[in-house]
Design a protein around this motif. Structure first.
Motif, PDB file in Angstrom:
ATOM      1  N   ALA A 245       0.784  -1.180  -0.083  1.00  0.00           N
ATOM      2  CA  ALA A 245       0.158   0.074   0.033  1.00  0.00           C
ATOM      3  C   ALA A 245       0.845   1.318  -0.041  1.00  0.00           C
ATOM      4  O   ALA A 245       0.644   2.204  -0.693  1.00  0.00           O
ATOM      5  CB  ALA A 245      -1.021  -0.134   1.156  1.00  0.00           C
ATOM      6  N   GLN A 246       2.065   1.281   0.813  1.00  0.00           N
ATOM      7  CA  GLN A 246       2.901   2.214   0.783  1.00  0.00           C
ATOM      8  C   GLN A 246       3.739   2.491  -0.628  1.00  0.00           C
ATOM      9  O   GLN A 246       4.020   3.516  -0.942  1.00  0.00           O
ATOM     10  CB  GLN A 246       3.843   2.246   1.770  1.00  0.00           C
ATOM     11  N   LEU A 247       3.959   1.325  -1.371  1.00  0.00           N
ATOM     12  CA  LEU A 247       4.401   1.432  -2.585  1.00  0.00           C
ATOM     13  C   LEU A 247       3.471   2.214  -3.551  1.00  0.00           C
ATOM     14  O   LEU A 247       3.959   3.089  -4.338  1.00  0.00           O
ATOM     15  CB  LEU A 247       4.791   0.102  -3.084  1.00  0.00           C
ATOM     16  N   GLU A 248       2.152   1.806  -3.388  1.00  0.00           N
ATOM     17  CA  GLU A 248       1.179   2.374  -4.386  1.00  0.00           C
ATOM     18  C   GLU A 248       1.340   3.995  -4.113  1.00  0.00           C
ATOM     19  O   GLU A 248       1.265   4.454  -5.199  1.00  0.00           O
ATOM     20  CB  GLU A 248      -0.088   1.787  -4.247  1.00  0.00           C
ATOM     21  N   ASP A 249       1.207   4.326  -2.904  1.00  0.00           N
ATOM     22  CA  ASP A 249       1.113   5.759  -2.629  1.00  0.00           C
ATOM     23  C   ASP A 249       2.470   6.503  -3.245  1.00  0.00           C
ATOM     24  O   ASP A 249       2.290   7.496  -3.821  1.00  0.00           O
ATOM     25  CB  ASP A 249       1.104   6.112  -1.104  1.00  0.00           C
ATOM     26  N   PHE A 250       3.651   5.789  -3.061  1.00  0.00           N
ATOM     27  CA  PHE A 250       4.931   6.355  -3.353  1.00  0.00           C
ATOM     28  C   PHE A 250       4.770   6.561  -4.910  1.00  0.00           C
ATOM     29  O   PHE A 250       5.225   7.790  -5.492  1.00  0.00           O
ATOM     30  CB  PHE A 250       6.042   5.555  -2.871  1.00  0.00           C
ATOM     31  N   PHE A 251       4.193   5.512  -5.702  1.00  0.00           N
ATOM     32  CA  PHE A 251       4.200   5.682  -6.991  1.00  0.00           C
ATOM     33  C   PHE A 251       3.251   6.582  -7.731  1.00  0.00           C
ATOM     34  O   PHE A 251       3.493   7.123  -8.776  1.00  0.00           O
ATOM     35  CB  PHE A 251       4.361   4.204  -7.864  1.00  0.00           C
ATOM     36  N   ALA A 252       2.242   6.519  -6.840  1.00  0.00           N
ATOM     37  CA  ALA A 252       0.884   7.477  -7.416  1.00  0.00           C
ATOM     38  C   ALA A 252       1.228   8.809  -7.202  1.00  0.00           C
ATOM     39  O   ALA A 252       1.158   9.675  -8.040  1.00  0.00           O
ATOM     40  CB  ALA A 252      -0.348   7.100  -6.416  1.00  0.00           C
ATOM     41  N   ALA A 253       2.038   9.370  -6.386  1.00  0.00           N
ATOM     42  CA  ALA A 253       2.457  10.397  -6.144  1.00  0.00           C
ATOM     43  C   ALA A 253       3.842  10.955  -7.263  1.00  0.00           C
ATOM     44  O   ALA A 253       4.006  12.067  -7.527  1.00  0.00           O
ATOM     45  CB  ALA A 253       3.516  10.667  -4.720  1.00  0.00           C
ATOM     46  N   ARG A 254       4.298   9.907  -8.009  1.00  0.00           N
ATOM     47  CA  ARG A 254       5.129  10.288  -8.994  1.00  0.00           C
ATOM     48  C   ARG A 254       4.418  10.093 -10.318  1.00  0.00           C
ATOM     49  O   ARG A 254       5.235   9.717 -11.560  1.00  0.00           O
ATOM     50  CB  ARG A 254       6.360   9.237  -8.698  1.00  0.00           C
ATOM     51  N   GLY A 255       3.210   9.824 -10.440  1.00  0.00           N
ATOM     52  CA  GLY A 255       2.415   9.906 -11.621  1.00  0.00           C
ATOM     53  C   GLY A 255       2.061   8.568 -12.274  1.00  0.00           C
ATOM     54  O   GLY A 255       1.557   8.384 -13.450  1.00  0.00           O
ATOM     55  N   PHE A 256       2.364   7.479 -11.554  1.00  0.00           N
ATOM     56  CA  PHE A 256       2.023   6.170 -11.960  1.00  0.00           C
ATOM     57  C   PHE A 256       0.504   5.820 -11.841  1.00  0.00           C
ATOM     58  O   PHE A 256      -0.219   6.456 -11.052  1.00  0.00           O
ATOM     59  CB  PHE A 256       2.767   5.012 -11.096  1.00  0.00           C
ATOM     60  N   ASP A 257       0.028   5.161 -12.938  1.00  0.00           N
ATOM     61  CA  ASP A 257      -1.262   4.640 -12.598  1.00  0.00           C
ATOM     62  C   ASP A 257      -1.168   3.439 -11.630  1.00  0.00           C
ATOM     63  O   ASP A 257      -0.425   2.571 -11.804  1.00  0.00           O
ATOM     64  CB  ASP A 257      -1.907   4.108 -14.102  1.00  0.00           C
ATOM     65  N   ILE A 258      -2.097   3.369 -10.742  1.00  0.00           N
ATOM     66  CA  ILE A 258      -2.436   2.245  -9.950  1.00  0.00           C
ATOM     67  C   ILE A 258      -3.379   1.275 -10.633  1.00  0.00           C
ATOM     68  O   ILE A 258      -4.558   1.746 -10.436  1.00  0.00           O
ATOM     69  CB  ILE A 258      -2.441   2.488  -8.446  1.00  0.00           C
ATOM     70  N   ILE A 259      -3.188   0.163 -10.703  1.00  0.00           N
ATOM     71  CA  ILE A 259      -4.013  -0.698 -11.384  1.00  0.00           C
ATOM     72  C   ILE A 259      -4.475  -1.914 -10.235  1.00  0.00           C
ATOM     73  O   ILE A 259      -3.313  -2.590 -10.164  1.00  0.00           O
ATOM     74  CB  ILE A 259      -3.720  -1.215 -12.715  1.00  0.00           C
ATOM     75  N   ASP A 260      -5.756  -2.405 -10.159  1.00  0.00           N
ATOM     76  CA  ASP A 260      -6.132  -3.563  -9.623  1.00  0.00           C
ATOM     77  C   ASP A 260      -7.013  -4.249 -10.824  1.00  0.00           C
ATOM     78  O   ASP A 260      -7.950  -3.934 -11.022  1.00  0.00           O
ATOM     79  CB  ASP A 260      -7.142  -3.164  -8.248  1.00  0.00           C
ATOM     80  N   ALA A 261      -6.349  -5.136 -11.128  1.00  0.00           N
ATOM     81  CA  ALA A 261      -6.963  -6.053 -12.221  1.00  0.00           C
ATOM     82  C   ALA A 261      -8.249  -6.635 -11.981  1.00  0.00           C
ATOM     83  O   ALA A 261      -9.272  -6.769 -12.955  1.00  0.00           O
ATOM     84  CB  ALA A 261      -5.882  -7.210 -12.812  1.00  0.00           C
ATOM     85  N   ARG A 262      -8.676  -7.058 -10.765  1.00  0.00           N
ATOM     86  CA  ARG A 262      -9.820  -7.567 -10.331  1.00  0.00           C
ATOM     87  C   ARG A 262     -11.011  -6.541 -10.577  1.00  0.00           C
ATOM     88  O   ARG A 262     -12.238  -6.940 -10.816  1.00  0.00           O
ATOM     89  CB  ARG A 262      -9.758  -7.812  -9.099  1.00  0.00           C
ATOM     90  N   ASP A 263     -10.943  -5.138 -10.714  1.00  0.00           N
ATOM     91  CA  ASP A 263     -11.822  -4.207 -10.607  1.00  0.00           C
ATOM     92  C   ASP A 263     -11.923  -3.597 -12.073  1.00  0.00           C
ATOM     93  O   ASP A 263     -13.028  -2.995 -12.344  1.00  0.00           O
ATOM     94  CB  ASP A 263     -11.459  -3.195  -9.811  1.00  0.00           C
TER      95      ASP A 263
END
Length: 352
Positions: A245-263
């Motif tokens: 979860a912290q990695l997601e926040d880290f990369f989201a702040a750097r413009g990455f798209d965060i993807i959950d394939a289930r959704d």
């Protein structure tokens, strides 16, 4: 109504196997066709920071340390030929193709039956899936899809009925994009059953994988030049790092798209991955979504538990023409964590 006929071929095969009289598909074949020759290839290196492999405490259940060393690249690899074998007078039941002395598994983890009542006789079918491709999503799409592209030259593609039913959703959409169709079958006799040995990442298989990726990239994209982080937690076998979860926040702040394939649907996932320069995520089938969407020459970064070194995705990255990098986590009392800055430093190792 079709009359069902009692058949003992699975029982006979089990008895002869116990007696040491079983055969490989190659030995059982009445005909063997070389679709593409084997070849020796030196694949590019897997990019990683110094000391990463010192953290490893174990390898995945279907791998070995020797195999993982080869997967690091830079050494000659003997890629096996792509073969088709015609198995005469076979029975296909509960996801297994039988002759009295051979068994080929194509039905996931369905319990074996020693007797079967056949519903019909079929002259010729091509059975393109291997054992892994009926269990793991990534193998189904990549290996199954690539082998299904071979089927038209040999017969109508067929898949076990239960496996076929489980393909609804992501798999069926990918097969639609690849123009693939199949016939669900169970409890049948096949006079000429074609099966494939399509493991080697030779030039022929690589070309098929790249063609598959190109079909995915025909879908519309939302942006370009960005990064994507594919979430693992809560999906598949649980091997995500404790701090995902912290990695997601880290990369989201750097413009990455965060993807959950289930959704998301395949089209929605592709829209977010096409045009990306790098895909990051925990090793596993979900990463296939991003890898198929990446253009050749882009980068995939695999996050690996220290207790389960597995760079199997390097094989697919090589076939798709992608740069492959990995980061090994650091063991904690309750699992492992990944250092986000190590991911960035690893990405910086990749040329271009």
């Amino acid at each position: 109504m079709t009359r069902r006929r009692f058949n003992l071929t699975p029982l006979i095969q089990a008895v002869l196997s116990l007696a040491g009289l079983d055969q490989t598909p190659a030995a059982a074949a009445a005909e063997a066709v070389t679709i593409a020759p084997g070849e020796t290839t030196i694949f590019p290196p897997a990019y990683h920071l110094d000391g990463q492999l010192d953290r490893v405490t174990g390898v995945a259940e279907h791998s070995t340390r020797a195999l993982e060393q080869v997967r690091l690249g830079g050494v000659p690899v003997a890629n096996s030929a792509t073969m088709a074998y015609r198995i005469p007078n076979a029975v296909f039941a509960v996801g297994r193709l039988y002759t009295p002395r051979m068994i080929d598994r194509q039905g996931g983890d369905q319990p074996r039956r020693l007797t079967v009542r056949l519903t019909q006789d079929i002259d010729t079918l091509a059975l393109p899936l291997n054992e892994f491709a009926t269990v793991f999503f990534g193998h189904t799409v990549i290996d199954g899809g690539a082998s299904m592209l071979l089927a038209p030259g040999f017969g109508e593609a067929a898949i076990d009925s239960k496996v076929s039913a489980a393909m609804a959703g992501h798999v069926s959409r990918y097969f639609e994009l690849f123009g693939l169709s199949h016939r669900p079958v169970h409890d049948v006799r096949i006079r000429n059953a074609w099966i494939f040995d399509d493991i080697g990442m030779n030039a022929h298989k690589s070309a098929r994988l790249r063609w598959m990726g190109a079909q995915v990239r025909r879908l519309p994209a939302l942006r370009s030049g960005h990064g994507v982080f594919i979430r693992r937690r809560g999906w598949g076998v649980q091997r995500a790092p404790e701090n995902e979860a912290q990695l997601e926040d880290f990369f989201a702040a750097r413009g990455f798209d965060i993807i959950d394939a289930r959704d998301l649907t395949v089209d929605q996932i592709a829209a977010r991955c096409i045009g990306a320069t790098v895909i990051v995520g925990v090793e596993g089938s979900g990463m296939i979504h991003g890898m198929l969407a990446l253009e050749p020459g882009r980068t995939v970064v695999m996050l690996l538990p220290p207790s389960r070194l597995n760079n199997m995705m390097k094989d697919y990255a090589d076939g798709l023409g992608l740069h492959y990098a990995f980061v090994v986590g650091q063991t904690t009392p309750s699992g492992y964590t990944i250092d986000a800055t190590e991911i960035l430093r690893t990405i910086d190792l990749v040329p271009g």
